[in-house]
Scaffold this active site. Structure first.
Site, mmCIF file in Angstrom:
data_model
loop_
_atom_site.group_PDB
_atom_site.id
_atom_site.type_symbol
_atom_site.label_atom_id
_atom_site.label_comp_id
_atom_site.label_asym_id
_atom_site.label_seq_id
_atom_site.Cartn_x
_atom_site.Cartn_y
_atom_site.Cartn_z
ATOM 1 N N ASP A 262 0.872 -1.163 0.000
ATOM 2 C CA ASP A 262 0.000 0.000 0.000
ATOM 3 C C ASP A 262 0.918 1.225 0.000
ATOM 4 O O ASP A 262 2.147 1.109 0.035
ATOM 5 C CB ASP A 262 -0.957 -0.037 1.212
ATOM 6 C CG ASP A 262 -2.178 0.821 0.976
ATOM 7 O OD1 ASP A 262 -3.227 0.543 1.585
ATOM 8 O OD2 ASP A 262 -2.102 1.759 0.158
HETATM 9 C C1 GLC Z 1 -4.300 4.308 -0.031
HETATM 10 C C2 GLC Z 1 -5.233 3.167 0.322
HETATM 11 C C3 GLC Z 1 -5.370 2.128 -0.756
HETATM 12 C C4 GLC Z 1 -5.238 2.778 -2.112
HETATM 13 C C5 GLC Z 1 -3.814 3.285 -2.232
HETATM 14 C C6 GLC Z 1 -3.561 3.973 -3.585
HETATM 15 O O1 GLC Z 1 -3.506 4.634 1.072
HETATM 16 O O2 GLC Z 1 -4.965 2.475 1.539
HETATM 17 O O3 GLC Z 1 -6.647 1.500 -0.571
HETATM 18 O O4 GLC Z 1 -5.500 1.821 -3.130
HETATM 19 O O5 GLC Z 1 -3.467 4.183 -1.180
HETATM 20 O O6 GLC Z 1 -4.342 5.124 -3.681
#
Ligand code: GLC
Length: 707
Positions: A262
Site C-alpha cells: 500500500d
Molecule cells: C491508499 C489506500 C489504498 C489505495 C492506495 C492507492 O492509502 O490504503 O486503498 O488503493 O493508497 O491510492
C-alpha cells in the site's frame, strides 16, 4: 513477447525499476534539473523515474498518452508503464459505495458496476484498479467500512468474486477490460478500536474462518494483483509478512499474480518497529514476496546493494520482475502500450446515459428500509411535504473514493422530489420560527435527510462516537413535537446509532448511492420502487457493544431468553442484540414462510441435501424477498458460530403469489478452516435455518454421518 528472454536482457537497475510505482507528475515535470524536496529524499532522479514499472493514478487519456510516450522514448528496452488507480465504485458514473452495494444482496449487480467502471476507466488508459476492497468489517467506527462488503465471510467472497469478474471479464487484453487488484491483505478491517491503520491481532482460526474469505473470492475469480495492508498480523507488518505473502498466498492458494504494497507501507515498517531503516526494509520486503513498492524507494535505493552483498538471491528479484512483466503481457501492453486510452472514447463512454441509467437501477436495490410504522411509506404523490436536513439540498451523494466523479452533476433530494410533492418548506436546519412550526404541523409528511459528510468516513476517517449529530437529533425531536409523520433518510458511509430517533415513523438507510442517489430515493419514497436492501452489517444500539455481529460464538454461558440466571454473557445496561441485525430489511410487501423441508435428515459426506421452503407474498405489492440460508455446526474441533450464512436467493414474488425457494447443501457448506487454512468438517448435528434475516428463521436438524 518472450518474457524470459526480455528478463535476461535487463540490467539489475532496470529490473529493480520495474518494482517501483510512482505518481504521474514525476514523469511530466523536468527532473533533469536539480531534484528537490521529497523527490530528492526518495533518492529519485531522471534515470530512476524513467526506469519505474508502473504509475499510481492518472488524470485522463491525454495525460496517460503523454507520460507513456515520453517514457517509451527514454526506456532502453521500451518496456511500457502499467497505469493503476482506485476505481472503487465507479469512474465518473458513480455507483453506490461498496457497503451499500453489498446491501443489494445481488453480486450480479456488483459485477455490472465493475464492468461499467472498467469500460469508463479504461478510456483514460487505466490498466489495473485497486479494487475490490475485501476487508471484512465488524466495526462501524472504522472509516473504511464504507468501502467494505460488511461483516459476513460468504457475502465478502461473493461480492469480491463478482467484482473481479466484472473488471477483468475473461481476458484483460480485451478493450474495456482492466486488471483487478484485491486489497488489503490481510484483515485490515479488524483494526483495534476501529481506528484506521491500528494494530490487528487475531487467531489463525478467526483469520481463516472470517477475514480471509473476501480475498480468496477475488483470487478464485482470477484477480491479477493483491495489495498488502497497512496493519501488522502476528506482530509482523502485512507488507513484509512471509506467512501471508508466501505460506498462504503462494503455497496454500497457489496465487501467481503480482503483490503490491500500500502507499509507502514498505517504508512505514520502520514506524511499526519492524525495521531499523529502508535498507533493512528492502531485504524484508523482497524476502517476504512483495513485488511492487508503491510510493516509497526502499527497493530503488537498496535492493542492488543487497544482491551485491549476497543478502538475497537475485532469483527473488527475477521472480518479482517476471510476474510484473507477465501482467503487462497479459494486458497486451507490449503490442499496445496505450491499450484503450482514447480521448474520443472518453467523450463517448464516460458518464454514458446507459451507465447513468444503470447507476439509478443499482441504487434502487441498495436502500434498506429499517422502519415503516403505519406503512407511512410509500408517500402519497402531491402531498404537502416539509424537507429538512443537510441532505435536503445537498448533491454530495457520491461518497468517499469517487475522485473522478462530480457531485455537482448529481441532483439534490429537493430537486428530485419537488415536482412530485408540494414542498412547503425546505431548509438544512430547523429555524425557530412559528411560521415554520405551522408549516410542519400542516404538512402531510416531514422528511429529515441527515447523516454524515463525505469526509466523515473513508480512509483515515474513523470515529469513536458514531451517534447522529446532536443538531440532527434535536431537529427530528422538534419536528416530531409538531407532527408525528416524520420520515428519516440516512446519508452516510457507516452504520450509525439510531437510538435517539426511533420515534420517527420511517427510517430509510440510503448510505451514499452515487450519481443518481436522490432520483432512486424519490422512486422508493413514491413507491415506484419497492425497497429490497438487507443489512450486511449489524447496527449497534451502543458503541459499547462493538464488535457486535451475527455470526458470533455461543460462549459457555450464553444469555438465554426469559432465564433469570445472571451468570451468563450479557450487559447490565443494554441487550446483547444489535438494534437492527445482519440480513434485516423491510419491504412494502409482506412475506410469510412455510415449512422448511429437507430431502433427508441425515447426510453422508458425498450426499446432496435439497432444502425447500414456500415463501408467500401476503401483500398486494410485488417485491423482492432475500431468502437467507444459515447453518449452525453444533459440535466441532473448534467452537463454531451460532449461525453462518451459507447461501441466499433474492427472489421477485408477485402480490399474493407463493414461490418455492430451494437450496442445496453439500459437504462444503458444512466445512470450516483449521489453523492452516485448510477445509475440514466434523460428523454430528447441524441446524439448518432459512429466513428473511439472521434473527427470523425456520429450523430443521441435519445429521452428518459416516459413509
Ligand atoms: C491508499 C489506500 C489504498 C489505495 C492506495 C492507492 O492509502 O490504503 O486503498 O488503493 O493508497 O491510492
Amino acid at each position: 513477447m518472450d518474457i524470459k528472454h526480455l528478463l535476461n536482457q535487463m540490467t539489475i537497475e532496470e529490473k529493480i525499476g520495474q518494482l517501483l510505482q510512482i505518481a504521474p507528475f514525476l514523469f511530466i515535470q523536468d527532473l533533469d534539473v536539480e531534484v528537490y524536496g521529497f523527490v530528492k529524499d526518495l533518492g529519485l532522479n531522471e534515470k530512476r523515474v524513467f526506469n519505474a514499472g508502473s504509475v499510481l493514478g492518472i488524470k485522463n487519456a491525454k495525460e496517460m498518452m503523454e507520460v507513456q510516450n515520453k517514457y517509451l522514448k527514454k526506456h532502453r528496452l521500451g518496456i511500457p508503464l502499467m497505469f493503476m488507480a482506485d476505481i472503487i465504485h465507479g469512474y465518473e458514473t458513480i455507483f453506490p459505495v461498496p457497503l451499500a452495494l453489498s446491501c443489494s444482496w445481488q453480486p450480479s449487480l456488483a459485477e455490472k458496476v465493475a464492468r461499467i467502471s472498467a469500460i469508463e476507466a479504461s478510456t483514460a488508459g487505466i490498466h489495473v484498479t485497486f479494487s475490490p476492497m475485501a476487508d471484512l468489517v465488524r466495526d462501524p467506527r472504522w472509516g473504511r467500512v464504507v468501502e467494505s462488503f460488511g461483516e459476513d465471510p460468504y457475502l465478502n467472497y461473493m461480492f469480491a468474486y463478482h467484482m473481479v469478474k466484472g473488471y477483468q471479464g475473461d481476458d484483460i487484453k480485451k478493450e474495456g477490460h482492466i486488471g483487478a487488484c484485491v486489497k488489503h491483505f490481510a484483515a485490515y478491517g479488524a483494526a483495534e478500536g476501529g481506528r484506521d491503520y491500528n494494530t490487528v491481532d487475531m487467531s489463525r482460526s478467526t483469520l481463516h474462518n472470517y477475514y480471509m474469505s473476501g480475498y480468496k473470492g477475488a483470487i478464485d475469480a482470477g484477480a491479477k494483483m493483491i495489495m498488502t495492508a497497512f496493519n501488522v498480523l502476528d506482530g509482523v507488518p502485512a507488507t513484509v509478512n512471509k506467512y501471508l505473502l508466501r505460506d498462504v498466498l503462494r503455497d496454500l492458494w497457489k496465487f501467481q499474480g503480482v503483490t503490491i504494497s500500500d502507499y509507502d507501507s514498505l517504508h512505514q515498517i520502520i514506524e511499526h518497529g519492524a525495521s531499523e531503516n529502508d535498507f533493512e526494509a528492502a531485504l524484508l520486503g523482497i524476502d517476504a514476496g512483495l513485488d511492487i513498492e508503491m510510493a516509497s524507494t526502499c527497493y530503488t535505493n537498496y535492493l542492488e546493494k543487497h544482491i551485491a552483498q549476497h543478502n538475497i538471491d537475485i532469483k527473488y528479484l527475477d521472480e518479482a520482475v517476471y510476474r510484473i512483466l507477465h501482467l503487462k503481457e497479459k494486458l497486451g501492453l507490449f503490442d499496445h502500450p496505450f491499450k484503450d486510452a482514447s480521448e474520443a472514447k472518453e467523450n463517448e463512454l464516460v458518464r454514458h446515459e446507459t451507465h447513468l441509467e444503470d447507476a439509478l437501477n443499482v441504487a434502487h436495490e441498495c436502500m434498506v428500509l429499517l422502519k415503516n410504522e403505519d406503512q407511512i411509506l410509500p408517500m402519497i404523490k402531491g402531498s404537502n411535504v416539509v424537507l429538512l436536513g443537510r441532505y435536503a439540498t445537498s448533491n454530495e451523494t457520491n461518497g468517499p473514493w469517487s475522485w473522478h466523479g462530480k457531485n455537482d452533476l448529481n441532483i439534490s433530494l429537493y430537486d428530485a422530489i419537488n415536482k412530485d410533492f408540494n414542498v412547503t418548506y425546505v431548509s438544512e436546519t430547523l429555524d425557530q420560527d412559528d411560521h415554520v412550526f405551522k408549516k410542519i404541523k400542516e404538512a402531510d409528511y416531514v422528511i429529515c435527510a441527515i447523516g454524515e459528510k463525505t469526509k466523515e468516513s473513508g480512509e483515515a476517517h474513523s470515529k469513536a462516537d458514531i451517534n447522529l449529530k446532536q443538531s440532527d437529533i434535536d431537529m427530528i425531536h422538534q419536528a416530531l413535537s409538531h407532527n408525528p409523520n416524520v420520515i428519516t433518510l440516512l446519508y452516510h458511509g457507516r452504520p450509525q446509532l439510531l437510538e435517539d430517533i426511533l420515534n420517527v415513523k420511517a427510517i430509510l438507510e440510503t448510505w451514499f448511492l452515487g450519481s443518481r442517489a436522490n432520483e432512486a430515493i424519490r422512486d422508493v419514497l413514491l413507491g415506484i420502487k419497492n425497497p429490497s436492501g438487507r443489512l450486511t452489517m449489524s447496527i449497534p444500539r451502543k458503541v459499547g457493544q462493538i464488535p457486535v455481529y451475527y455470526n458470533h460464538l455461543n460462549t459457555g454461558r450464553p444469555k438465554v431468553e426469559n432465564s433469570h440466571n445472571e451468570y451468563v454473557s450479557y450487559y447490565l445496561d443494554v441487550p446483547n442484540e444489535p438494534r437492527y441485525p445482519f440480513g434485516y430489511g423491510l419491504s412494502y410487501a409482506s412475506f410469510e414462510y412455510g415449512t422448511l423441508k429437507l430431502s433427508q435428515e441425515t447426510m453422508r459426506i458425498h450426499d446432496k441435501i435439497e432444502i425447500s421452503i414456500d415463501v408467500k407474498n401476503t401483500s398486494g405489492r410485488d417485491g423482492y424477498e432475500v431468502v437467507q440460508l444459515y447453518i449452525k455446526d453444533h459440535a466441532a474441533a473448534i467452537s463454531r458460530p451460532v449461525k453462518e450464512l451459507k447461501d441466499f436467493k433474492k427472489v421477485w414474488i408477485k402480490a399474493h403469489e407463493t414461490k418455492k425457494v430451494s437450496f442445496t447443501i453439500t459437504i462444503d457448506k458444512l466445512m470450516y478452516k483449521n489453523d492452516l487454512g485448510q477445509d475440514v468438517y466434523d460428523l454430528g448435528t447441524f441446524t439448518i435455518m432459512v429466513g428473511r434475516d439472521s434473527l427470523h428463521v425456520k429450523h430443521q436438524t441435519l445429521r452428518l454421518v459416516k459413509e
